[in-house]
Write a protein that holds these residues in place. Structure first.
Motif, PDB file in Angstrom:
ATOM      1  N   LEU A   1       0.838  -1.207   0.000  1.00 24.72           N
ATOM      2  CA  LEU A   1       0.000   0.000   0.000  1.00 24.72           C
ATOM      3  C   LEU A   1       0.874   1.260   0.000  1.00 24.72           C
ATOM      4  N   THR A   2       1.963   1.195   0.736  1.00 28.73           N
ATOM      5  CA  THR A   2       2.879   2.331   0.810  1.00 28.73           C
ATOM      6  C   THR A   2       3.562   2.522  -0.545  1.00 28.73           C
ATOM      7  N   ARG A   3       4.041   1.396  -1.097  1.00 27.34           N
ATOM      8  CA  ARG A   3       4.763   1.420  -2.359  1.00 27.34           C
ATOM      9  C   ARG A   3       3.910   1.979  -3.504  1.00 27.34           C
ATOM     10  N   THR A   4       2.596   1.718  -3.464  1.00 28.14           N
ATOM     11  CA  THR A   4       1.719   2.182  -4.549  1.00 28.14           C
ATOM     12  C   THR A   4       1.074   3.534  -4.214  1.00 28.14           C
ATOM     13  N   GLU A   5       1.596   4.189  -3.194  1.00 26.82           N
ATOM     14  CA  GLU A   5       1.054   5.484  -2.732  1.00 26.82           C
ATOM     15  C   GLU A   5      -0.456   5.402  -2.517  1.00 26.82           C
ATOM     16  N   GLN A   6      -0.860   4.303  -1.884  1.00 29.50           N
ATOM     17  CA  GLN A   6      -2.254   4.081  -1.487  1.00 29.50           C
ATOM     18  C   GLN A   6      -3.225   3.917  -2.664  1.00 29.50           C
ATOM     19  N   LYS A   7      -2.667   3.668  -3.848  1.00 32.39           N
ATOM     20  CA  LYS A   7      -3.555   3.514  -5.018  1.00 32.39           C
ATOM     21  C   LYS A   7      -4.120   2.102  -5.110  1.00 32.39           C
ATOM     22  N   MET A   8      -3.331   1.106  -4.709  1.00 30.29           N
ATOM     23  CA  MET A   8      -3.833  -0.277  -4.761  1.00 30.29           C
ATOM     24  C   MET A   8      -3.076  -1.180  -3.796  1.00 30.29           C
ATOM     25  N   CYS A   9      -3.688  -2.331  -3.548  1.00 35.92           N
ATOM     26  CA  CYS A   9      -3.046  -3.324  -2.693  1.00 35.92           C
ATOM     27  C   CYS A   9      -3.670  -4.679  -3.014  1.00 35.92           C
ATOM     28  N   LEU A  10      -3.358  -5.704  -2.216  1.00 32.80           N
ATOM     29  CA  LEU A  10      -3.976  -7.005  -2.490  1.00 32.80           C
ATOM     30  C   LEU A  10      -5.479  -6.960  -2.230  1.00 32.80           C
ATOM     31  N   CYS A  11      -5.895  -6.084  -1.318  1.00 32.16           N
ATOM     32  CA  CYS A  11      -7.325  -5.936  -1.059  1.00 32.16           C
ATOM     33  C   CYS A  11      -8.038  -5.300  -2.250  1.00 32.16           C
ATOM     34  N   THR A  12      -9.292  -5.670  -2.413  1.00 32.25           N
ATOM     35  CA  THR A  12     -10.167  -5.019  -3.389  1.00 32.25           C
ATOM     36  C   THR A  12     -11.110  -4.093  -2.622  1.00 32.25           C
ATOM     37  N   GLY A  13     -11.281  -2.881  -3.148  1.00 27.29           N
ATOM     38  CA  GLY A  13     -12.217  -1.943  -2.536  1.00 27.29           C
ATOM     39  C   GLY A  13     -13.615  -2.215  -3.073  1.00 27.29           C
ATOM     40  N   MET A  14     -14.600  -2.197  -2.178  1.00 30.24           N
ATOM     41  CA  MET A  14     -15.987  -2.395  -2.630  1.00 30.24           C
ATOM     42  C   MET A  14     -16.867  -1.339  -1.964  1.00 30.24           C
ATOM     43  N   LEU A  15     -17.821  -0.828  -2.735  1.00 32.88           N
ATOM     44  CA  LEU A  15     -18.595   0.328  -2.276  1.00 32.88           C
ATOM     45  C   LEU A  15     -20.086   0.144  -2.562  1.00 32.88           C
ATOM     46  N   TYR A  16     -20.894   0.515  -1.572  1.00 33.80           N
ATOM     47  CA  TYR A  16     -22.347   0.582  -1.758  1.00 33.80           C
ATOM     48  C   TYR A  16     -22.735   2.043  -1.638  1.00 33.80           C
ATOM     49  N   ASP A  17     -23.301   2.576  -2.716  1.00 35.64           N
ATOM     50  CA  ASP A  17     -23.674   3.988  -2.707  1.00 35.64           C
ATOM     51  C   ASP A  17     -25.197   4.087  -2.594  1.00 35.64           C
ATOM     52  N   PRO A  18     -25.718   4.550  -1.442  1.00 36.19           N
ATOM     53  CA  PRO A  18     -27.181   4.571  -1.274  1.00 36.19           C
ATOM     54  C   PRO A  18     -27.842   5.511  -2.281  1.00 36.19           C
ATOM     55  N   ALA A  19     -27.119   6.524  -2.756  1.00 41.25           N
ATOM     56  CA  ALA A  19     -27.688   7.468  -3.728  1.00 41.25           C
ATOM     57  C   ALA A  19     -27.995   6.759  -5.046  1.00 41.25           C
ATOM     58  N   GLN A  20     -27.217   5.732  -5.339  1.00 41.98           N
ATOM     59  CA  GLN A  20     -27.438   4.988  -6.585  1.00 41.98           C
ATOM     60  C   GLN A  20     -28.381   3.804  -6.380  1.00 41.98           C
ATOM     61  N   LYS A  21     -28.926   3.750  -5.189  1.00 45.27           N
ATOM     62  CA  LYS A  21     -29.858   2.653  -4.834  1.00 45.27           C
ATOM     63  C   LYS A  21     -29.352   1.294  -5.340  1.00 45.27           C
ATOM     64  N   GLY A  22     -28.095   1.010  -5.005  1.00 44.23           N
ATOM     65  CA  GLY A  22     -27.497  -0.272  -5.408  1.00 44.23           C
ATOM     66  C   GLY A  22     -28.339  -1.433  -4.932  1.00 44.23           C
ATOM     67  N   LYS A  23     -29.101  -1.995  -5.830  1.00 40.31           N
ATOM     68  CA  LYS A  23     -30.017  -3.072  -5.418  1.00 40.31           C
ATOM     69  C   LYS A  23     -29.240  -4.373  -5.213  1.00 40.31           C
ATOM     70  N   ALA A  24     -29.737  -5.164  -4.306  1.00 42.87           N
ATOM     71  CA  ALA A  24     -29.103  -6.464  -4.070  1.00 42.87           C
ATOM     72  C   ALA A  24     -29.076  -7.247  -5.387  1.00 42.87           C
ATOM     73  N   GLN A  25     -27.958  -7.884  -5.650  1.00 39.96           N
ATOM     74  CA  GLN A  25     -27.814  -8.626  -6.900  1.00 39.96           C
ATOM     75  C   GLN A  25     -28.754  -9.830  -6.916  1.00 39.96           C
ATOM     76  N   LYS A  26     -29.404 -10.029  -8.064  1.00 38.34           N
ATOM     77  CA  LYS A  26     -30.337 -11.164  -8.141  1.00 38.34           C
ATOM     78  C   LYS A  26     -29.566 -12.470  -8.305  1.00 38.34           C
ATOM     79  N   LYS A  27     -28.486 -12.425  -9.129  1.00 37.39           N
ATOM     80  CA  LYS A  27     -27.734 -13.663  -9.295  1.00 37.39           C
ATOM     81  C   LYS A  27     -26.451 -13.603  -8.467  1.00 37.39           C
ATOM     82  N   LYS A  28     -25.958 -14.779  -8.155  1.00 37.05           N
ATOM     83  CA  LYS A  28     -24.757 -14.843  -7.331  1.00 37.05           C
ATOM     84  C   LYS A  28     -23.536 -14.504  -8.159  1.00 37.05           C
ATOM     85  N   VAL A  29     -22.527 -13.963  -7.485  1.00 35.64           N
ATOM     86  CA  VAL A  29     -21.307 -13.606  -8.189  1.00 35.64           C
ATOM     87  C   VAL A  29     -20.523 -14.867  -8.560  1.00 35.64           C
TER      88      VAL A  29
END
Ligand SMILES: CC(C)(COP(=O)(O)OP(=O)(O)OC[C@H]1O[C@@H](n2cnc3c(N)ncnc32)[C@H](O)[C@@H]1OP(=O)(O)O)[C@@H](O)C(=O)NCCC(=O)NCCS
Length: 204
Positions: A155-183
């Motif tokens: 994380l330090t080496r990439t100046e906080q741009k990326m790491c092994l973790c994946t970022g995931m976001l739920y934006d209530p303004a976009q009314k992110g509906k629960a996915q009907k099919k499984k990932v």
């Protein structure tokens, strides 16, 4: 199994929560930040955590953290005790902490960062989308929480741009509906292995 909002009466579980997180980090060998009992106690008493109990036995835990002046909240520290895994408990805890987040912080974007396929799948089904770190909070205190993860150098080496973790976001303004099919878990697994090849090879 009871899944309840944690309070002072649950302080006695802080040590086992902390220990279960540390043990899981050792076993998995990657991508889990350590949390001291003192740290857990603060989360147990502020009304922003859920705990799962089987009678008086600790079964699972997760907490909400508030960042960037309530613009963002993260659902962090998800842990299920090894005795209770693969029974759908994490899914129930995730749903409980997600509902609590929406109730207490209806305007906030809900996010998480994870290397765990299980968490990615659960987030996706709740309506989260994978995003770059630039779309997450820039609150330095959040990113400080990564210091105890063994991949922090990436994380330090990439100046906080990326790491092994994946970022995931739920934006209530976009009314992110629960996915009907499984990932399709293979997609996330592939993403993780590409990142590991990219970042861990460079380390040598
Ligand atoms: C990850 C963890 C919370 C899962 O808890 P759990 O109660 O066993 O999970 P559930 O039974 O509710 O399973 C939820 C989903 O994840 C999947 N899953 C569970 N463990 C998994 C694993 N190790 N790898 C891939 N998928 C997994 C399940 O198959 C299920 O998916 P489905 O709905 O498509 O069947 C638990 O293993 C744990 O505490 N691990 C250590 C800490 C950790 O990794 N925390 C996450 C921080 S990034």
């Amino acid at each position: 199994m009871d899944i309840v909002i944690a309070n002072e009466s649950h302080i006695k579980y802080a040590a086992i929560v902390s220990e279960t997180i540390s043990e899981s980090a050792k076993v998995r060998g990657t991508g889990i930040a350590k949390r001291t009992p003192e740290y857990i106690i603060k989360r147990l008493v502020n009304g922003n955590a859920v705990i799962a109990l089987d009678g008086d036995k600790f079964a699972g835990f997760c907490y909400i953290e508030v960042w960037g002046h309530q613009k963002f909240v993260a659902n962090s520290g998800l842990i299920v005790h090894p005795d209770y895994r693969n029974k759908g408990l994490a899914k129930k805890i995730k749903k409980a902490i997600f509902d609590l987040s929406l109730k207490k912080f209806p305007e906030a974007k809900i996010f998480g960062i994870t290397t765990g396929l299980a968490v990615m799948k659960m987030n996706y089904e709740l309506g989260y989308k994978p995003v770059t770190f630039s779309e997450l909070t820039d609150d330095p205190e959040f990113w400080k929480g990564c210091q105890t993860c063994k991949n922090f150098d990436i994380l330090t080496r990439t100046e906080q741009k990326m790491c092994l973790c994946t970022g995931m976001l739920y934006d209530p303004a976009q009314k992110g509906k629960a996915q009907k099919k499984k990932v399709d878990g293979k997609t996330f697994q592939r993403l993780k292995s590409i990142k590991e090849q990219l970042f861990l090879k460079k380390k040598k």
